[in-house]
Design a protein around this motif. Structure first.
Motif, mmCIF file in Angstrom:
data_model
loop_
_atom_site.group_PDB
_atom_site.id
_atom_site.type_symbol
_atom_site.label_atom_id
_atom_site.label_comp_id
_atom_site.label_asym_id
_atom_site.label_seq_id
_atom_site.Cartn_x
_atom_site.Cartn_y
_atom_site.Cartn_z
ATOM 1 N N ASP A 142 0.839 -1.194 0.000
ATOM 2 C CA ASP A 142 0.000 0.000 0.000
ATOM 3 C C ASP A 142 0.878 1.250 0.000
ATOM 4 O O ASP A 142 1.917 1.291 0.663
ATOM 5 C CB ASP A 142 -0.887 0.055 1.249
ATOM 6 N N TRP A 143 0.439 2.276 -0.718
ATOM 7 C CA TRP A 143 1.141 3.565 -0.666
ATOM 8 C C TRP A 143 0.225 4.709 -0.221
ATOM 9 O O TRP A 143 0.683 5.840 -0.009
ATOM 10 C CB TRP A 143 1.810 3.895 -2.002
ATOM 11 N N PHE A 144 -1.065 4.420 -0.053
ATOM 12 C CA PHE A 144 -2.000 5.420 0.475
ATOM 13 C C PHE A 144 -3.085 4.678 1.249
ATOM 14 O O PHE A 144 -3.587 3.652 0.797
ATOM 15 C CB PHE A 144 -2.631 6.243 -0.652
ATOM 16 N N GLU A 145 -3.461 5.235 2.400
ATOM 17 C CA GLU A 145 -4.473 4.602 3.252
ATOM 18 C C GLU A 145 -5.644 5.549 3.482
ATOM 19 O O GLU A 145 -5.448 6.741 3.719
ATOM 20 C CB GLU A 145 -3.855 4.203 4.597
ATOM 21 N N GLY A 146 -6.861 4.996 3.410
ATOM 22 C CA GLY A 146 -8.047 5.755 3.784
ATOM 23 C C GLY A 146 -8.726 6.501 2.656
ATOM 24 O O GLY A 146 -9.006 7.688 2.764
ATOM 25 N N THR A 147 -9.048 5.804 1.571
ATOM 26 C CA THR A 147 -9.735 6.432 0.437
ATOM 27 C C THR A 147 -11.240 6.519 0.698
ATOM 28 O O THR A 147 -11.776 5.844 1.585
ATOM 29 C CB THR A 147 -9.528 5.621 -0.843
ATOM 30 N N GLU A 148 -11.913 7.328 -0.113
ATOM 31 C CA GLU A 148 -13.376 7.382 -0.133
ATOM 32 C C GLU A 148 -13.831 7.546 -1.570
ATOM 33 O O GLU A 148 -13.152 8.216 -2.360
ATOM 34 C CB GLU A 148 -13.890 8.579 0.686
ATOM 35 N N LEU A 149 -14.958 6.966 -1.905
ATOM 36 C CA LEU A 149 -15.528 7.178 -3.227
ATOM 37 C C LEU A 149 -17.032 6.985 -3.178
ATOM 38 O O LEU A 149 -17.561 6.326 -2.271
ATOM 39 C CB LEU A 149 -14.904 6.254 -4.277
ATOM 40 N N GLY A 150 -17.706 7.573 -4.153
ATOM 41 C CA GLY A 150 -19.157 7.480 -4.210
ATOM 42 C C GLY A 150 -19.720 8.647 -4.983
ATOM 43 O O GLY A 150 -19.089 9.177 -5.901
ATOM 44 N N LEU A 151 -20.935 9.072 -4.611
ATOM 45 C CA LEU A 151 -21.569 10.221 -5.238
ATOM 46 C C LEU A 151 -21.385 11.436 -4.344
ATOM 47 O O LEU A 151 -21.557 11.367 -3.126
ATOM 48 C CB LEU A 151 -23.060 9.955 -5.473
ATOM 49 N N TYR A 152 -21.051 12.549 -4.985
ATOM 50 C CA TYR A 152 -20.817 13.797 -4.273
ATOM 51 C C TYR A 152 -21.693 14.903 -4.852
ATOM 52 O O TYR A 152 -21.984 14.910 -6.057
ATOM 53 C CB TYR A 152 -19.355 14.239 -4.400
ATOM 54 N N VAL A 153 -22.092 15.833 -3.977
ATOM 55 C CA VAL A 153 -22.805 17.041 -4.398
ATOM 56 C C VAL A 153 -22.140 18.238 -3.730
ATOM 57 O O VAL A 153 -21.441 18.081 -2.720
ATOM 58 C CB VAL A 153 -24.304 16.997 -4.021
ATOM 59 N N PRO A 154 -22.347 19.454 -4.266
ATOM 60 C CA PRO A 154 -21.826 20.647 -3.585
ATOM 61 C C PRO A 154 -22.460 20.792 -2.200
ATOM 62 O O PRO A 154 -23.633 20.449 -1.996
ATOM 63 C CB PRO A 154 -22.243 21.794 -4.514
ATOM 64 N N SER A 155 -21.699 21.312 -1.263
ATOM 65 C CA SER A 155 -22.184 21.423 0.117
ATOM 66 C C SER A 155 -23.354 22.387 0.262
ATOM 67 O O SER A 155 -24.099 22.314 1.243
ATOM 68 C CB SER A 155 -21.038 21.859 1.038
ATOM 69 N N TYR A 156 -23.531 23.316 -0.713
ATOM 70 C CA TYR A 156 -24.666 24.233 -0.618
ATOM 71 C C TYR A 156 -26.005 23.531 -0.867
ATOM 72 O O TYR A 156 -27.061 24.110 -0.639
ATOM 73 C CB TYR A 156 -24.497 25.440 -1.554
ATOM 74 N N MET A 157 -25.971 22.261 -1.317
ATOM 75 C CA MET A 157 -27.221 21.500 -1.461
ATOM 76 C C MET A 157 -27.555 20.856 -0.114
ATOM 77 O O MET A 157 -27.308 19.679 0.126
ATOM 78 C CB MET A 157 -27.067 20.459 -2.576
ATOM 79 N N GLU A 158 -28.114 21.660 0.771
ATOM 80 C CA GLU A 158 -28.287 21.267 2.168
ATOM 81 C C GLU A 158 -29.291 20.135 2.359
ATOM 82 O O GLU A 158 -29.225 19.407 3.352
ATOM 83 C CB GLU A 158 -28.694 22.486 2.997
ATOM 84 N N ASP A 159 -30.232 19.973 1.427
ATOM 85 C CA ASP A 159 -31.258 18.934 1.585
ATOM 86 C C ASP A 159 -30.852 17.600 0.962
ATOM 87 O O ASP A 159 -31.628 16.639 0.986
ATOM 88 C CB ASP A 159 -32.593 19.399 0.987
ATOM 89 N N ILE A 160 -29.652 17.515 0.395
ATOM 90 C CA ILE A 160 -29.165 16.267 -0.210
ATOM 91 C C ILE A 160 -27.950 15.810 0.580
ATOM 92 O O ILE A 160 -26.858 16.380 0.456
ATOM 93 C CB ILE A 160 -28.776 16.461 -1.696
ATOM 94 N N ASN A 161 -28.130 14.776 1.397
ATOM 95 C CA ASN A 161 -27.034 14.301 2.255
ATOM 96 C C ASN A 161 -26.801 12.797 2.165
ATOM 97 O O ASN A 161 -25.745 12.319 2.576
ATOM 98 C CB ASN A 161 -27.310 14.673 3.709
#
Length: 311
Positions: A129-148
Motif C-alpha cells: 500500500d502507498w496510500f491509506e483511507g480512500t473514499e468514493l461514491g456520489l458527491y454534491v456541492p455542500s450548498y445542497m443542504e437537503d441532499i445528504n
C-alpha cells in the motif's frame, strides 16, 4: 616563378589534409550527438535509460496521472527510461498479464478493484500500500443542504436534469454506481453519463461557480477538495464499501527483472497532504513540469523512497 613551382605539390597536399581534418571533425560531432558513445554529446545522455526501460500504464484519474508522472521523473533521474501509456482500468490488467506493460500504480482494495483482483490474482504481482483511507461514491456541492444521503436523491431528479455525471465507462466507480442506482430506487429517474475524470471536474466546476445542482461520481484523494466545497452522500447500503487503501501492481516477473525498483516502490508512502500538494502542482504547472517541481521541493522524501536504488 620557377622556384615556387616545386612548392605547389606540397601546398596542394597540405590543403587536402586540412580539408580531411575539418571533415573528420564535422563527422565526429555528428556521431557524438547521435549517441553512439563517442564525444561529449553522448556523455550528456550517458545515464539516460542505461538501467532499463519501465512501461507504466495509467488511467485518467487525477491522482494516478500525478503519481505516474512523479515516478517517471524520479526513475528517469536514476537512469531508467520510463514510458507512460494511457489505458482504461480493465485493459491495464490484461496488458500487465501479457507483459505489454510493467506496472500499474493504482489498485484500490479490498472493494473497488476486487473484480480485477479476483480475475488476475494468480497472474500478477500485488505489492505494498502507498496510500491509506480512500473514499468514493456520489458527491454534491455542500450548498445542497437537503441532499445528504443516496436516498435523498429520490424524487429530485428534475433538479439534476435527470443525470449523474460519471467518469470512464470501464472504471470500477462507474460499475459500483450502476449497482447502487436500483438499490436506492434511482435507476428509472437518473441517467449515469460516462465521460472522463477531466470532463467530470469541468462540469462540477461550472456548476459550483453558478451554484447549480449537480451530482458526480468522485473519489478521495483528489485535488477537487482543495478547490470546491463538496460532500460525500451517505451510502447506508455500503455499495461503495468502507474506506480502502491504494497499492500497486506489476507483471509477474517484474521483481525478478528489477528488484531495486520493486523495493523502491514498496518504500513509497503518501498521505492527504503530500498527495494533495503533488496533485495541485500537476494541475497548476502541467503533468511532467508539475511532477518535476514537486520532486525538487520534496527531495528528502524522494531520497527515502529511492534508498534501494543507491545500495
Amino acid at each position: 616563378m620557377n622556384k615556387w613551382k616545386k612548392w605547389i605539390p606540397a601546398l596542394f597536399l597540405g590543403m587536402l589534409l586540412l580539408l580531411a581534418a575539418c571533415g573528420g571533425d564535422s563527422s565526429g560531432e555528428g556521431e557524438s550527438t547521435s549517441g553512439d558513445g563517442s564525444g561529449e554529446g553522448s556523455e550528456e545522455n550517458a545515464d539516460s535509460g542505461e538501467k532499463g526501460e519501465i512501461n507504466i500504464g495509467l488511467n485518467n484519474w487525477a491522482e494516478n496521472v500525478a503519481v505516474s508522472n512523479m515516478w517517471k521523473v524520479i526513475l528517469e533521474n536514476k537512469g531508467y527510461t520510463v514510458n507512460l501509456t494511457q489505458v482504461e482500468k480493465g485493459a491495464l490488467y490484461t496488458a500487465l498479464e501479457s507483459e505489454d506493460l510493467d506496472v500499474g500504480l493504482e489498485v484500490w482494495l479490498p472493494n473497488t478493484d476486487k473484480p480485477f483482483y479476483d480475475k488476475f490474482k494468480d497472474d500478477l504481482a500485488w505489492h505494498e500500500d502507498w496510500f491509506e483511507g480512500t473514499e468514493l461514491g456520489l458527491y454534491v456541492p455542500s450548498y445542497m443542504e437537503d441532499i445528504n444521503t443516496m436516498s435523498d436523491l429520490k424524487g429530485k431528479a428534475d433538479q439534476f436534469d435527470g443525470k449523474i455525471v460519471g467518469i470512464d465507462a470501464g472504471s470500477s466507480l462507474v460499475s459500483l454506481t450502476q449497482e447502487a442506482l436500483p438499490l436506492y430506487d434511482l435507476k428509472d429517474s437518473y441517467e449515469l453519463q460516462t465521460s472522463s475524470g477531466p470532463v467530470m471536474t469541468q462540469e462540477l466546476g461550472k456548476a459550483v461557480e453558478d451554484e447549480e445542482p449537480i451530482v458526480v461520481t468522485l473519489w478521495k484523494p483528489h485535488w477537487v477538495f482543495a478547490e470546491y466545497d463538496v460532500k460525500l452522500l451517505e451510502d447506508p447500503e455500503k455499495v461503495y464499501g468502507e474506506k480502502e487503501n491504494i497499492n500497486w501492481v506489476s507483471r509477474k516477473t517484474f521483481e525478478d527483472d528489477l528488484p531495486e525498483v520493486t523495493k523502491t516502490l514498496n518504500n513509497w508512502m503518501m498521505d492527504d497532504e503530500s498527495l494533495g500538494s503533488l496533485m495541485n502542482m500537476v494541475k497548476e504547472e502541467g503533468e511532467e513540469a508539475g511532477a518535476k517541481k514537486w520532486v525538487e521541493e520534496n527531495q528528502d522524501k524522494v531520497d527515502e523512497w529511492t534508498a534501494p536504488l543507491s545500495e
